[in-house]
Write a protein that holds these residues in place. Structure first.
Motif, short mmCIF file in Angstrom:
data_model
loop_
_atom_site.label_atom_id
_atom_site.label_comp_id
_atom_site.label_asym_id
_atom_site.label_seq_id
_atom_site.Cartn_x
_atom_site.Cartn_y
_atom_site.Cartn_z
N VAL A 226 1.20 79.10 83.88
CA VAL A 226 0.95 78.04 84.85
C VAL A 226 -0.41 78.27 85.46
O VAL A 226 -0.76 79.40 85.77
CB VAL A 226 2.03 78.04 85.96
CG1 VAL A 226 1.62 77.12 87.11
CG2 VAL A 226 3.38 77.64 85.42
N PHE A 227 -1.17 77.20 85.58
CA PHE A 227 -2.42 77.36 86.31
C PHE A 227 -2.63 76.22 87.30
O PHE A 227 -2.00 75.16 87.19
CB PHE A 227 -3.62 77.50 85.35
CG PHE A 227 -3.93 76.25 84.58
CD1 PHE A 227 -4.87 75.35 85.07
CD2 PHE A 227 -3.32 75.98 83.37
CE1 PHE A 227 -5.17 74.20 84.36
CE2 PHE A 227 -3.61 74.84 82.66
CZ PHE A 227 -4.54 73.94 83.16
N ILE A 228 -3.47 76.51 88.27
CA ILE A 228 -3.79 75.51 89.28
C ILE A 228 -5.30 75.32 89.23
O ILE A 228 -6.05 76.29 89.28
CB ILE A 228 -3.38 75.97 90.68
CG1 ILE A 228 -1.87 76.20 90.75
CG2 ILE A 228 -3.81 74.96 91.74
CD1 ILE A 228 -1.39 76.73 92.08
N ALA A 229 -5.74 74.08 89.09
CA ALA A 229 -7.19 73.84 89.06
C ALA A 229 -7.54 72.80 90.10
O ALA A 229 -6.94 71.74 90.16
CB ALA A 229 -7.62 73.38 87.68
N GLY A 230 -8.48 73.14 90.92
CA GLY A 230 -8.91 72.19 91.95
C GLY A 230 -10.36 72.39 92.26
O GLY A 230 -11.01 73.28 91.73
N CYS A 231 -10.83 71.54 93.16
CA CYS A 231 -12.22 71.67 93.59
C CYS A 231 -12.36 73.04 94.25
O CYS A 231 -11.41 73.56 94.81
CB CYS A 231 -12.57 70.62 94.61
SG CYS A 231 -11.83 69.02 94.31
N ASP A 232 -13.54 73.62 94.19
CA ASP A 232 -13.69 74.87 94.93
C ASP A 232 -13.83 74.54 96.41
O ASP A 232 -13.98 73.39 96.80
CB ASP A 232 -14.84 75.73 94.38
CG ASP A 232 -16.19 75.12 94.64
OD1 ASP A 232 -16.30 74.27 95.55
OD2 ASP A 232 -17.14 75.48 93.93
N GLN A 233 -13.73 75.57 97.23
CA GLN A 233 -13.64 75.33 98.66
C GLN A 233 -14.86 74.59 99.21
O GLN A 233 -14.77 73.91 100.20
CB GLN A 233 -13.39 76.66 99.38
CG GLN A 233 -12.96 76.50 100.83
CD GLN A 233 -11.64 75.73 100.99
OE1 GLN A 233 -10.56 76.27 100.95
NE2 GLN A 233 -11.74 74.41 101.17
N GLN A 234 -15.97 74.70 98.52
CA GLN A 234 -17.16 73.99 99.01
C GLN A 234 -17.08 72.50 98.72
O GLN A 234 -17.62 71.70 99.46
CB GLN A 234 -18.42 74.57 98.33
CG GLN A 234 -19.25 75.46 99.23
CD GLN A 234 -18.40 76.56 99.87
OE1 GLN A 234 -17.74 77.32 99.18
NE2 GLN A 234 -18.39 76.61 101.18
N GLN A 235 -16.39 72.17 97.64
CA GLN A 235 -16.35 70.76 97.24
C GLN A 235 -15.22 70.00 97.90
O GLN A 235 -15.33 68.81 98.10
CB GLN A 235 -16.14 70.67 95.73
CG GLN A 235 -17.39 70.83 94.92
CD GLN A 235 -17.05 70.65 93.46
OE1 GLN A 235 -16.04 71.16 92.98
NE2 GLN A 235 -17.88 69.93 92.75
N CYS A 236 -14.14 70.70 98.18
CA CYS A 236 -12.97 70.01 98.74
C CYS A 236 -13.34 69.47 100.11
O CYS A 236 -13.89 70.18 100.93
CB CYS A 236 -11.79 70.97 98.86
SG CYS A 236 -10.31 70.15 99.49
N PRO A 237 -13.05 68.20 100.35
CA PRO A 237 -13.40 67.65 101.66
C PRO A 237 -12.54 68.21 102.79
O PRO A 237 -12.83 67.98 103.95
CB PRO A 237 -13.20 66.15 101.48
CG PRO A 237 -12.38 65.97 100.27
CD PRO A 237 -12.52 67.19 99.43
#
Lengths: 692, 225
Positions: free
Chosen positions: A614-625
């Motif tokens: 299982v993996f989780i992929a998201g914006c990095d903390q700088q990109q996440c609004p």
């Protein structure tokens, strides 16, 4: 897939409340942020009869109300709509309407109000005829707004659609008497003749050759009459018509274009963006100046001007300009365009009661005039106003005419008001700042040569990034189940925006106007007492996971790897889907709206369903609004890993990717991960054999 | 607030394995607050147990879940009586008190503890709990500046600090503040240092009979004689 929500506690956001058409802006902006542009267009079309027109010329009261403006700048809602209209394929949409009623309705005037009324009346099933004095439909959209702001192709498409819907079009048909229409068996009439009559300055020499009013000038240009303009043109006024006239003059070849405005820039009613663009193109604006006399000398105009000064603000808060005695001076021009306002010119034979500023008097709730069966709206009633207001009036007129023809008492709907307060300074401080991303515009040297659109459309990345800035007002968290709440204060302690608070009675509350729906408290609440105001939001991950598990079971691809991927930003646009395909294993994606909504349960359930990794992929903390989303997701992930390890599932089988969508190494990283999972599978199979 | 810690999933799975139909029962009060046995944890443990079973291919256990407001008070357990017939065991995520209440109400059903009850304490930030009281039954906090030496001093001494305090930290755990240094500082702050100068004789733990029972009601004789 979507079950009927059992409740809906969403609050109307300020953008929607301010929009005269009350469009579901929050929803379509969110869909754009996910790259779901066709669905966004669908939402837009539900609320707006002519979205492509609004996409170009709307005065966007929504943006003025947008609470993001309290943080940095409002969301570029109009530009996003334009993106959705273009990329969602609005051009291709065809509409049809069935005639279900016999009563014919006549619409006098084909401006935005008239067109909107025709659109909605057709949808309601009435036969509709539009009477237009000019040769083409559109009213001010056609004869007032210059082509560089609204390409005629856009207007033509909307008109064509209206014809497809079965509206009868009668151009070159000025209506002189309304009784004649009743004789033609029309049962109701909607008068929307606009406000095309330019107001006069009332100064000496106004009749001179070379002096023309702005509305007339623009009409002549827009109807292709090519009025001659000299090299030096002056425009009097500070509204959008003045700016339009100035920029049009430049495009017709004038070298020196000056706007004379009697107040200062702050008071200028024209759209600030338009003012900016006009200045870029070379229009000179002379503030605090007014003409007092015009003299025609040898084919030139000698304008006597006077400087103005502003008095202290009066009771209404407006500063009145007053001439400075003895400050007269002269300027020489070839042409002078007066654009100080317009009034309707309603034919006397209409026998309608006329009120202030030559406007038609109507009941504002029912749009009825002094005559039975005759309704009126648009600029002819309000004086010059915005396109979006006219569209809203047209929509209202259609439902009021429907009420009238169906002999119903008009159902007055409650006005939609936002009850959301301002963001507190401490909330603003915590909200990540992302500057508004403007769509590209054509360079000024290039654009003054022709009437091509000035503003271009966002590219995919620009639109998605801009839409991501939305604060999701009114769909945040609430304590849904008071009975469950153990008052543990988890929400109060972990909210990055300090939205939860203890009230006077010591009860925990979540301030709805400070919550920006990041979802951290919803996933962290140990008592499951907190939910999103919009229930679909809550169930989404479970439903998507279930769906993925079902489809994966059918496909039997091995080894099964399930990835929870943020749909915001570029993740949702398909750029990433391509990457998944490049990888070798059977990777299945559960789309999530921000990884902060992935719970431990979801990770574990993926293994329960037979996933090997299982993996989780998201914006990095700088990109996440949103703030801290990655931190909390990783917290939960680590806990899940620990618990899984205790039942023999190796922690290496769970991984997080915090990536840029543009990251070229993503496919590689995923490949490494799938390779690792493959190895682990082998090892565990081997171990099983050994046990036997 | 009672603080408890989840047992390892390995142990939970092991104690569950003899039974077929198991109800995972959460408690909505203390263990919810300390993230050990609230409604959310119940669903996570449910998922983990299902996953464990799916992987090992054991004979099927059927797990179900439920959460009551408070397991310690038997009235809250009434709601479970309907389900009792369908379950072979209850995995209680409540504290030891909850487990015992369940055992009392459901004498025919084995109650399996899913958490280790740890201590009575408080949380100052998310995810961290500190012990604050050992329920000794003889509160001396008035003399110790509101800081309990029985709980927070590693030795539980009444006349501290001992010689092991270095730089305000305890010799038993260098991360931990010496409770007696804290007491001293706070009494200085309050201007009550004299309370620390008196000698406290050793306490007589023999006088406390276990288990304790607290009675506040008075025997009333309705006859009035």
């Amino acid at each position: 897939m979507t079950k009927n929500p059992s409740y809906d506690h969403t609050i109307i956001p300020p953008c929607q409340a301010e929009c005269p058409l009350h469009m579901d802006i929050r929803e379509y902006v969110d869909l754009i942020a996910q790259g779901r542009v066709m669905e966004a267009l669908q939402i837009i079309r539900e609320g707006n009869p002519f979205p492509s027109i609004c996409a170009y010329v709307c005065t966007h009261p929504c943006e003025d109300a947008c609470r993001r403006g309290q943080v940095d700048n409002p969301i570029a809602i109009r530009a996003l709509k334009k993106f959705a209209v273009k990329f969602g394929g609005d051009k291709m949409i065809r509409l049809e309407a069935e005639t279900t009623h016999d009563e014919k309705v006549a619409i006098v005037g084909s401006g935005p109000a008239g067109l909107a009324a025709a659109y909605y009346l057709r949808k309601l099933g009435y036969p509709v005829s539009i009477f237009e004095a000019h040769s083409e439909l559109g009213g001010m959209l056609r004869v007032g707004i210059p082509e560089y702001r609204l390409p005629r192709e856009v207007l033509d498409i909307e008109v064509q659609r209206l014809i497809q819907m079965g509206a009868e079009i009668r151009t070159n048909s000025p209506v002189t008497s309304l009784n004649l229409l009743f004789d033609m068996k029309y049962k109701a009439i909607f008068v929307t003749v606009g406000a095309h009559q330019g107001l006069r300055l009332g100064i000496e020499g106004e009749e001179s050759a070379g002096v023309v009013d702005g509305a007339t000038f623009l009409r002549e240009v827009n109807l292709g009459l090519k009025p001659p303009v000299g090299n030096r043109v002056g425009i009097v006024g500070g509204g959008n018509v003045a700016i339009d006239a100035a920029r049009t003059s430049l495009r017709l070849g004038s070298r020196e274009v000056k706007i004379l405005y009697r107040r200062s820039r702050e008071e200028m009613p024209a759209d600030p963006n338009e003012i900016e663009q006009a200045i870029e193109e070379g229009v000179e604006i002379l503030f605090l100046m007014a003409p007092i006399k015009i003299q025609s000398v040898n084919g030139q105009l000698d304008i006597t001007c006077i400087r103005m000064e502003q008095e202290e603000p009066d009771a209404s808060g407006r500063r009145r300009p007053a001439p400075v005695p003895g400050s007269e001076f002269h300027i020489t021009l070839d042409d002078l365009i007066t654009a100080i306002g317009q009034a309707p010119q309603v034919p006397k034979d209409f026998r309608l009661r006329i009120g202030r500023g030559s406007t038609i008097r109507v009941d504002p709730l029912t749009l009825t005039t002094n005559q039975k069966g005759i309704f009126a709206g648009g600029d002819a009633v309000t004086g010059p106003a915005s396109v979006i207001q006219a569209l809203a009036t047209g929509k209202l007129a259609a439902s009021r005419i429907d009420d009238y023809l169906r002999h119903r008492y008009p159902a007055i709907s409650k006005e939609k008001r936002a009850s959301m307060g301002d963001l507190l300074p401490r909330t603003i401080e915590m909200i990540r700042k992302f500057n508004r991303y403007e769509p590209p515009i054509r360079p000024s040297q290039e654009r003054v040569k022709e009437f091509m659109p000035v503003e271009l459309v966002y590219d995919w990345e620009g639109a998605v990034n801009e839409a991501k800035r939305c604060l999701h007002c009114g769909i945040g968290a609430e304590i849904l189940s008071r009975d469950n709440c153990a008052a543990c204060l988890t929400c109060l302690r972990i909210c990055p925006y300090l939205a939860p608070f203890l009230d006077d009675r010591g009860e925990i509350q979540i301030a709805e106007d400070q919550c920006i729906a990041c979802g951290i408290c919803v996933t962290e609440c140990p008592a499951n007492a907190i939910a999103f105001r919009k229930p679909q939001e809550q169930r989404r991950v479970d439903e998507e996971l279930e769906h993925v598990i079902e489809s994966a079971a059918k496909s039997k691809s091995k080894p099964l790897i399930i990835g929870f991927c943020c749909q915001y930003g570029l993740y949702g646009t398909g750029a990433l889907a391509g990457l998944w395909r490049e990888t070798k294993a059977g990777i299945w994606i559960v789309p999530v709206l921000c990884i902060a909504k992935v719970e431990s349960r979801h990770i574990v359930n993926a293994f329960k369903a037979g996933a090997e990794g299982v993996f989780i992929a998201g914006c990095d903390q700088q990109q996440c609004p949103r703030e801290n989303t990655a931190f909390w997701t990783l917290q939960r992930m680590e806990r899940s890993k620990k618990m899984l390890a205790q039942i023999g599932i190796e922690p290496e089988r769970v991984q997080a990717f915090n990536l840029h969508a543009s990251d070229k190494n993503l496919a590689e990283a995923l490949d490494r991960f799938t390779q690792k999972i493959g190895e682990l599978c082998l090892v565990s199979a081997f171990k099983k054999e050994m046990k036997k | 607030m009672i603080v408890a810690e989840q047992k390892s999933m390995e142990e939970i799975y092991r104690i569950c394995s003899p039974y077929e139909k198991i109800l995972i029962l959460g408690c909505g009060t203390c263990v919810t607050v300390c993230d050990a046995g609230g409604e959310k944890e119940v669903s996570i443990i449910h998922s983990v147990l299902d996953a464990a079973q799916a992987r090992t291919g054991d004979k099927p256990h059927i797990f179900s879940e439920y959460t009551v407001k408070r397991q310690c008070d038997i009235e809250f357990l009434e709601a479970l009586k309907d389900k009792a017939g369908e379950i072979d065991a209850i995995l209680s995520l409540g504290c030891g008190i909850g487990v015992q209440s369940l055992a009392e109400v459901f004498p025919d059903i084995p109650i399996l503890p899913g958490v280790n009850t740890a201590f009575m304490g408080a949380s100052r930030e998310w995810g961290v709990w500190d012990e604050r009281c050992v329920a000794c039954g003889d509160c001396r906090l008035v003399d110790t500046g509101g800081i309990c030496p029985i709980t927070r001093c590693a030795k539980g001494i009444l006349n501290g600090p001992c010689a092991g305090a270095k730089g305000g930290k305890c010799e038993a755990n260098k991360e931990m503040d010496c409770a007696w240094v804290l007491i001293y500082q706070h009494l200085v702050h309050l201007g009550h240092l004299e309370r620390m100068r008196q000698y406290y004789p050793p306490r007589n733990f023999h006088t406390i009979l276990r288990p304790r029972r607290l009675i506040i009601k008075t025997e009333i004789n309705p006859g009035g004689k």
